[in-house]
Design an enzyme around this catalytic site. Structure first.
Site, PDB file in Angstrom:
ATOM      1  N   ARG A  83     -48.674  32.170 -22.179  1.00  0.00           N
ATOM      2  CA  ARG A  83     -48.575  32.788 -20.858  1.00  0.00           C
ATOM      3  C   ARG A  83     -49.914  33.337 -20.391  1.00  0.00           C
ATOM      4  O   ARG A  83     -50.114  33.590 -19.206  1.00  0.00           O
ATOM      5  CB  ARG A  83     -47.491  33.881 -20.871  1.00  0.00           C
ATOM      6  N   TYR A 137     -46.601  24.949   5.972  1.00  0.00           N
ATOM      7  CA  TYR A 137     -45.469  24.399   5.226  1.00  0.00           C
ATOM      8  C   TYR A 137     -44.282  25.338   5.397  1.00  0.00           C
ATOM      9  O   TYR A 137     -44.427  26.562   5.356  1.00  0.00           O
ATOM     10  CB  TYR A 137     -45.868  24.243   3.762  1.00  0.00           C
ATOM     11  N   ASP A 202     -55.025  26.310   3.015  1.00  0.00           N
ATOM     12  CA  ASP A 202     -54.207  25.334   2.292  1.00  0.00           C
ATOM     13  C   ASP A 202     -54.838  23.966   2.505  1.00  0.00           C
ATOM     14  O   ASP A 202     -54.853  23.441   3.612  1.00  0.00           O
ATOM     15  CB  ASP A 202     -52.768  25.368   2.811  1.00  0.00           C
ATOM     16  N   LYS A 227     -48.651  17.290  -4.991  1.00  0.00           N
ATOM     17  CA  LYS A 227     -48.901  16.219  -4.036  1.00  0.00           C
ATOM     18  C   LYS A 227     -50.054  15.321  -4.493  1.00  0.00           C
ATOM     19  O   LYS A 227     -49.936  14.640  -5.498  1.00  0.00           O
ATOM     20  CB  LYS A 227     -49.165  16.838  -2.656  1.00  0.00           C
TER      21      LYS A 227
END
Length: 412
Positions: A83, A137, A202, A227
């Site tokens: 983590r 988005y 973005d 993506k």
């Protein structure tokens, strides 16, 4: 060299390569994050699936944990716990930072986890106010509008950013080209308007192949790595490229919230980066040609294709857009984008359904808008499929057929 020293050497080399002359983007895409492999007698990057790592010096371990708690900097020496960091994921982060031209990058389990970490990092300093430009988005829009993480958003156009800033503004967020209309903003002008407030850009649609927002003044560069960075529709991830100071804050948030990226995903993303320039340029060439053909089609009302280029197209039809979705055979009707195969979706029904209808339409997301993510198929095969589906949609809508213009649509 003992095993502990060897582990330290391997892990440190991932993030601290020897100084060298600048390299072209295509070269970095292939070699960044892999600079240490030859010295280890390796060609392909290894996958480290460990969740924990042995340490026989608990005093030194405590000091490393204290140092991380103070600054969020990557601990020196071997890994501690999955983590907190992973060597395979670190390779991807290093490579993406090189491609974006930033000091660091921090990877997360998804793009939304990455954005959430940014908002939490700013809120932790009392800066909960966000200035944002639509469209974004749909889920990013919802996260900001609903205030799910305690943030407050002011929506504005690029010209109104400076006036929208407040003493408690912690972030300005834009997406260019924007999802799904492909609207573009002048990142350099926006960064100037932000003053000392960090600009988050973005860059999912453009990728560092087409633009590097950090060079234009953005402090934070966000990717849904699901993506184009992954590029094959088989990995879910997000990443923020930024300076090391902000990266430390993001690592602390990631450690506390657990939004970590799985090592196998990190491996797939590193592999995806190696072909990113080739894939983006090939798909962009096809997209530009499809945009030209769509603009000449009498059944298409409007085509949106960004000046910067890219593999995304948005277009509005005179007929029923749902019939276009139902009519494609080669193109895949599915959410997401940036894969090697071409995808089409209806934003008003899916990706932006969660945005208020009035706000959605005000941002240019009309009910007849379709979003096309162009893949690597042959352009003529794609056009045959699209043309047939669009014509069928027009035939199914008698009123739209009667009003179809004699000339094609304009590209905007």
């Amino acid at each position: 060299m003992d095993s502990a020293a060897a582990s330290t050497h391997v892990y440190d080399d991932v993030r601290r390569p020897a100084s060298r002359a600048p390299r072209a983007l295509a070269t970095e895409a292939v070699h960044a994050g892999r600079d240490d492999l030859a010295r280890q007698g390796l060609h392909a990057p290894p996958i480290d699936l460990s969740t924990t790592y042995p340490s026989y010096d608990s005093r030194a371990e405590a000091a490393r944990i204290d140092a991380f708690a103070t600054t969020g900097a990557e601990p020196d020496g071997p890994p501690v716990y999955g983590r907190l960091g992973n060597p395979t994921v670190a390779r991807f982060e290093t490579a993406l930072a090189r491609l974006e031209g930033t000091e660091s990058a921090v990877a997360f389990a998804s793009g939304m986890a990455a954005l959430s970490a940014v908002l939490l990092a700013r809120a932790s300093t009392g800066l909960r106010h966000v200035v944002a430009v639509r469209p974004l988005y749909g889920c990013s829009d919802h996260l900001l509008t609903a205030g799910l993480l305690g943030s407050e958003v002011t929506w504005t156009d690029p010209a109104g950013i400076a006036d929208a800033l407040r003493p408690d503004t912690g972030l300005v967020m834009v997406e260019s080209p924007a999802n799904p209309t492909l609207a573009e903003v002048d990142l350099r002008a926006v960064a100037h308007a932000c003053g000392s407030v960090p600009l988050l850009a973005d860059n999912t649609f453009a990728t560092p192949v087409l633009q590097r927002p950090a060079e234009q003044g953005a402090r934070l560069v966000l990717h849904s790595a699901t993506k184009y960075l992954g590029g094959h529709g088989d990995v879910l991830a997000g990443v923020v490229a930024c300076d090391e100071e902000f990266a430390g804050q993001l690592r602390q948030i990631r450690f506390a919230t657990g939004g970590v990226l799985h090592p196998l995903a990190g491996y797939l993303l590193l592999r995806g980066l190696s072909t990113l320039p080739v894939r983006v340029r090939a798909a962009s060439a096809t997209a530009a040609e499809l945009a030209r053909r769509l603009a000449a089609d009498p059944h298409v009302a409007r085509v949106h294709y960004p000046r910067i280029g890219g593999a995304m197209i948005a277009f509005e039809v005179h007929g029923d857009p749902h019939e276009v979705i139902a009519g494609v055979r080669l193109v895949t009707p599915a959410v997401s984008l940036g894969s090697v195969d071409t995808l089409i979706q209806h934003p008003a029904s899916i990706s932006h359904r969660i945005v208020d209808e009035r706000e959605r339409r005000g941002a240019g997301v009309s009910d007849r808008l379709l979003r096309l993510s162009v893949g690597l198929e042959d352009v003529d095969d794609l056009w045959d499929d699209l043309r047939t589906a669009i014509a069928m949609s027009a035939s199914a809508t008698v009123s739209a057929t009667a009003q179809a213009p004699e000339r094609g649509a304009a590209v905007v």
